[in-house]
Design a protein around this motif. Structure first.
Motif, PDB file in Angstrom:
ATOM      1  N   VAL A   1      84.264  44.735  87.584  1.00  0.00           N
ATOM      2  CA  VAL A   1      84.412  45.470  86.327  1.00  0.00           C
ATOM      3  C   VAL A   1      85.822  46.054  86.283  1.00  0.00           C
ATOM      4  O   VAL A   1      86.227  46.786  87.198  1.00  0.00           O
ATOM      5  CB  VAL A   1      83.340  46.565  86.187  1.00  0.00           C
ATOM      6  CG1 VAL A   1      83.679  47.509  85.038  1.00  0.00           C
ATOM      7  CG2 VAL A   1      81.982  45.913  85.949  1.00  0.00           C
TER       8      VAL A   1
ATOM      9  N   ARG B   1      76.573  44.208  73.710  1.00  0.00           N
ATOM     10  CA  ARG B   1      76.220  43.754  75.068  1.00  0.00           C
ATOM     11  C   ARG B   1      74.722  43.467  75.175  1.00  0.00           C
ATOM     12  O   ARG B   1      74.298  42.481  75.779  1.00  0.00           O
ATOM     13  CB  ARG B   1      76.634  44.805  76.100  1.00  0.00           C
ATOM     14  CG  ARG B   1      78.127  44.865  76.341  1.00  0.00           C
ATOM     15  CD  ARG B   1      78.468  45.761  77.532  1.00  0.00           C
ATOM     16  NE  ARG B   1      78.152  47.164  77.308  1.00  0.00           N
ATOM     17  CZ  ARG B   1      79.013  48.080  76.893  1.00  0.00           C
ATOM     18  NH1 ARG B   1      80.266  47.750  76.635  1.00  0.00           N
ATOM     19  NH2 ARG B   1      78.641  49.330  76.717  1.00  0.00           N
ATOM     20  N   GLN B   2      73.921  44.350  74.579  1.00  0.00           N
ATOM     21  CA  GLN B   2      72.470  44.147  74.634  1.00  0.00           C
ATOM     22  C   GLN B   2      72.083  42.856  73.915  1.00  0.00           C
ATOM     23  O   GLN B   2      71.165  42.154  74.341  1.00  0.00           O
ATOM     24  CB  GLN B   2      71.745  45.344  74.002  1.00  0.00           C
ATOM     25  CG  GLN B   2      71.829  46.617  74.842  1.00  0.00           C
ATOM     26  CD  GLN B   2      71.059  46.519  76.144  1.00  0.00           C
ATOM     27  OE1 GLN B   2      69.992  45.918  76.186  1.00  0.00           O
ATOM     28  NE2 GLN B   2      71.610  47.059  77.205  1.00  0.00           N
TER      29      GLN B   2
ATOM     30  N   ARG C   1      83.423  46.733  78.126  1.00  0.00           N
ATOM     31  CA  ARG C   1      83.219  47.773  79.136  1.00  0.00           C
ATOM     32  C   ARG C   1      84.529  48.482  79.460  1.00  0.00           C
ATOM     33  O   ARG C   1      84.565  49.712  79.619  1.00  0.00           O
ATOM     34  CB  ARG C   1      82.617  47.149  80.405  1.00  0.00           C
ATOM     35  CG  ARG C   1      81.857  48.117  81.272  1.00  0.00           C
ATOM     36  CD  ARG C   1      80.905  48.878  80.435  1.00  0.00           C
ATOM     37  NE  ARG C   1      79.848  49.565  81.159  1.00  0.00           N
ATOM     38  CZ  ARG C   1      79.133  50.513  80.585  1.00  0.00           C
ATOM     39  NH1 ARG C   1      79.359  50.905  79.334  1.00  0.00           N
ATOM     40  NH2 ARG C   1      78.155  51.093  81.262  1.00  0.00           N
TER      41      ARG C   1
ATOM     42  N   LEU D   1      78.884  37.438  86.309  1.00  0.00           N
ATOM     43  CA  LEU D   1      78.762  38.884  86.523  1.00  0.00           C
ATOM     44  C   LEU D   1      79.322  39.322  87.870  1.00  0.00           C
ATOM     45  O   LEU D   1      79.437  40.512  88.143  1.00  0.00           O
ATOM     46  CB  LEU D   1      77.299  39.321  86.422  1.00  0.00           C
ATOM     47  CG  LEU D   1      76.745  39.553  85.026  1.00  0.00           C
ATOM     48  CD1 LEU D   1      75.534  40.463  85.083  1.00  0.00           C
ATOM     49  CD2 LEU D   1      77.784  40.134  84.076  1.00  0.00           C
TER      50      LEU D   1
ATOM     51  N   LEU E   1      81.444  41.040  77.536  1.00  0.00           N
ATOM     52  CA  LEU E   1      80.836  42.154  78.280  1.00  0.00           C
ATOM     53  C   LEU E   1      81.905  42.951  79.035  1.00  0.00           C
ATOM     54  O   LEU E   1      81.970  44.181  78.954  1.00  0.00           O
ATOM     55  CB  LEU E   1      79.806  41.642  79.288  1.00  0.00           C
ATOM     56  CG  LEU E   1      78.606  40.862  78.755  1.00  0.00           C
ATOM     57  CD1 LEU E   1      77.693  40.475  79.918  1.00  0.00           C
ATOM     58  CD2 LEU E   1      77.835  41.665  77.723  1.00  0.00           C
ATOM     59  N   PHE E   2      82.742  42.246  79.776  1.00  0.00           N
ATOM     60  CA  PHE E   2      83.723  42.941  80.634  1.00  0.00           C
ATOM     61  C   PHE E   2      84.782  43.678  79.806  1.00  0.00           C
ATOM     62  O   PHE E   2      85.175  44.785  80.154  1.00  0.00           O
ATOM     63  CB  PHE E   2      84.381  41.942  81.599  1.00  0.00           C
ATOM     64  CG  PHE E   2      83.516  41.626  82.786  1.00  0.00           C
ATOM     65  CD1 PHE E   2      83.548  42.437  83.921  1.00  0.00           C
ATOM     66  CD2 PHE E   2      82.645  40.547  82.782  1.00  0.00           C
ATOM     67  CE1 PHE E   2      82.746  42.172  85.021  1.00  0.00           C
ATOM     68  CE2 PHE E   2      81.831  40.263  83.873  1.00  0.00           C
ATOM     69  CZ  PHE E   2      81.876  41.081  84.988  1.00  0.00           C
TER      70      PHE E   2
ATOM     71  N   SER F   1      88.395  50.275  90.042  1.00  0.00           N
ATOM     72  CA  SER F   1      87.056  50.428  90.618  1.00  0.00           C
ATOM     73  C   SER F   1      87.107  50.624  92.127  1.00  0.00           C
ATOM     74  O   SER F   1      86.083  50.920  92.743  1.00  0.00           O
ATOM     75  CB  SER F   1      86.222  49.194  90.306  1.00  0.00           C
ATOM     76  OG  SER F   1      86.816  48.050  90.907  1.00  0.00           O
TER      77      SER F   1
ATOM     78  N   MET G   1      72.937  40.058  76.342  1.00  0.00           N
ATOM     79  CA  MET G   1      72.065  40.019  77.528  1.00  0.00           C
ATOM     80  C   MET G   1      70.607  39.736  77.142  1.00  0.00           C
ATOM     81  O   MET G   1      69.814  39.304  77.978  1.00  0.00           O
ATOM     82  CB  MET G   1      72.218  41.318  78.318  1.00  0.00           C
ATOM     83  CG  MET G   1      73.650  41.481  78.849  1.00  0.00           C
ATOM     84  SD  MET G   1      73.881  42.754  80.131  1.00  0.00           S
ATOM     85  CE  MET G   1      73.910  44.244  79.171  1.00  0.00           C
TER      86      MET G   1
END
Lengths: 398, 398
Positions: B135, B205-206, B296, B131, B292-293, B36, B209
């Motif tokens: 990432v 993920r949704q 991703r 968070l 999540l991570f 990143s 979250m």
């Protein structure tokens, strides 16, 4: 046979009346018996018709909608303002030509667009039914449709047709009321819900019930809406309606922002943005408890169960003409399941034709512009209509 | 070649040392560069080893774990108390014979079993990263593994091997450090995450979250756990790990209570109960932000992206020996994706063998007792080991 692509059909010159929306109150004298052993009544059924019922009452086609469908074959949809879900197939000059047929579509029992369901008021409490609504079955949905036909004075359907859960209803019609169905067209369906499909439905239900705004099913009385849970349920289900090749063709790994990923959890990929949109728009038009009840009805569906698992026995002695249609890339209701229905129909000496339409559009192909599917459908209906002596639709003067 | 079924291997008479669990602190002098553009360090890497590194340091096998795996190839797992996730494959006398090889498995960067990840404390704030964790990518995970090998004094791996996201890491190893990987065995993987798989990850993920207990990622600081959302994510994913035939074989439409359905929303079907159990047990051992991570990182994975979409260029000049393995009923990482990797390797003139194992067990077959898969693996490793002059494992005295 009408070869005009439906989307370019002569809509503006339609001779028959346009679609009309109605509601009927049924079971006013005695309640409807449910498969669970319970009773329900009176019930309201919301439905749409298009075309004119002939004097012999022999040209009625019942369209059965899928899980999240409703009776708005033709729009505008009262909530979304969008076109109806089957405008591409039903209408003057289209595959199901409303200049020739009288087409009926009713919102299923347990639905949320006007037919009695968990969102409606329970007269006994003055509150929305919520989880107090009785658990219904595909058999119950079809029983309510039969009551509606009684109400309309229609003894025999020229055809019952539907895709996905609509196909379940079509098969249920052929088994429960064989003498009332001249032809049956189950599309992208099955005679029973598979373990994988029960699993996907269960995930959707768990997503809804995990949302604190679902509130044990009482969200309507409390002025809440379990938007997040229902959106997740829809997003999961939506993936199963498409095929991997179609997703790849439409989205692949295309980014929202072509310059690169965000290294974050926003919708970087177009497919993510598309799914989020599907979830967000669904919650505006559908009721979470209806989703629970209708998915449960699908899970319970098993036409062979009452016949020691031998599906052919369910169709024994049938005079109905069947046209079974599947889509090659449908992995939710794969062709193998339609083939099993065809095998059982053959074993019952039924008259059946079977077409697997080659397409990469997946399960949802029955809702889309899929010419091979439309040709199959109009070929079957036109042949049957000639045999039945239904006059053809008026010639297009152009 | 050892034909003894792994589950019956001579565990009790293992001559090599048993598994040992370690942690290493890396990047103490300078932080690790991330794809990143950010930096991270120092980092902690938790890993397990089994077997003995030979004097030439030429017998090291790196096992790369999948999305929800960890470094506990061998158990007991510290959270669940259960056997390790690859005991069936790794161990003395097993397919990856720890009497012959020194086997390493590290918890991936972003994980939640000891390696630096969103659950660990951010030294800058004294609070869990949440968070705020950067990432990461599959490339970053592999970079951390390479640093671990430096720390262990291992220059070249005899083999990198892994299934699913583990296969992504294996391919990344072969592309990023071709001179450090003698052989690479990507199992049930792909060179890039497909649109459908991104879609399934996004749903997961949704779901997380959407859980109010996720609390914008700050649940750990607030003493909460987004159990419901994480369970829904797991249930959805779990369906994709199995095949429809396997679900049908294991569960079909079998009821929890054989006398009939409940006409309710309890787990009537065994497949529902199984899924709920999968969800409930997962949340006890896995961290929602890690989910999540890591998903991703999978979504971002695309080995061809840096080569104008031409995957073969990523492997140009490679001397690594490849054995690509897929499973016929895997619809999450279908054989077609492995075939595309093989085509690219052929185009790069790499030495590659390819086996599609016929099984109905779906994606998860790499974790299960699948003899044809184990035979393929031991055949490839044994041939390579002979060629490399690694002494065979001691004869079983019995």
């Amino acid at each position: 046979m009408n070869d005009t692509p439906p989307a370019q059909g002569p809509l503006g010159r339609a001779p028959g009346p346009g679609p009309t929306n109605h509601t009927a109150t049924l079971c006013t004298r005695e309640p409807m018996r449910l498969d669970s052993g319970g009773e329900l009544g009176p019930i309201t059924v919301a439905y749409q018709t298009q075309g004119v019922l002939n004097a012999e009452r022999s040209n009625a086609i019942l369209v059965c909608h899928a899980l999240t469908g409703d009776h708005y074959m033709q729009g505008p949809h009262p909530v979304t303002g969008k076109p109806g879900w089957w405008e591409i197939v039903v209408g003057p000059g289209r595959v199901i030509d409303t200049r020739r047929y009288f087409v009926i579509c009713s919102n299923v029992l347990g639905g949320c667009l006007g037919t009695t369901g968990p969102r409606e008021i329970n007269p006994a409490t003055g509150q929305p039914w919520g989880l107090g609504f009785p658990v219904i079955t595909i058999g119950d949905m079809v029983r309510a449709q039969a009551l509606l036909l009684d109400h309309l004075g229609i003894d025999t359907l020229f055809c019952a047709i539907g895709g996905s859960m609509g196909a379940m209803q079509v098969l249920q019609w052929a088994v429960a009321y064989p003498e009332r169905v001249r032809a049956a067209v189950p599309i992208a369906g099955s005679w029973r819900h598979s373990a994988q499909n029960i699993a996907f439905n269960e995930v959707g239900r768990q997503a809804i019930m995990a949302d604190p705004d679902w509130s044990g099913g009482d969200y309507l009385s409390e002025g809440r809406v379990p938007r997040r849970g229902l959106a997740v349920a829809r997003m999961t289900a939506h993936i199963t309606y498409l095929s991997e090749p179609a997703l790849h063709r439409k989205f692949g790994r295309k980014l929202q922002n072509p310059t690169g990923v965000s290294y974050g959890f926003d919708a970087d990929f177009q497919v993510e943005s598309y799914l989020r949109h599907q979830g967000a728009s669904f919650v505006k038009r559908f009721d979470a408890n209806s989703y629970l009840f209708i998915t449960r009805a699908m899970d319970y569906f098993d036409l062979a169960a009452a016949h020691d698992g031998v599906l052919a026995r369910a169709f024994q002695g049938t005079k109905t003409r069947f046209c079974v249609i599947s889509f090659s890339s449908d992995w939710l209701f794969p062709t193998a399941e339609s083939r099993a229905v065809v095998r059982a129909l053959n074993a019952a000496a039924a008259r059946v034709s079977f077409v697997e339409v080659t397409t990469d559009k997946g399960h949802d192909a029955f809702l889309l512009d899929e010419p091979a599917f439309h040709d199959t459908l109009s070929g079957f209906l036109n042949g049957l209509a000639e045999q039945a002596g239904l006059p053809p639709a008026p010639e297009d003067p152009s």
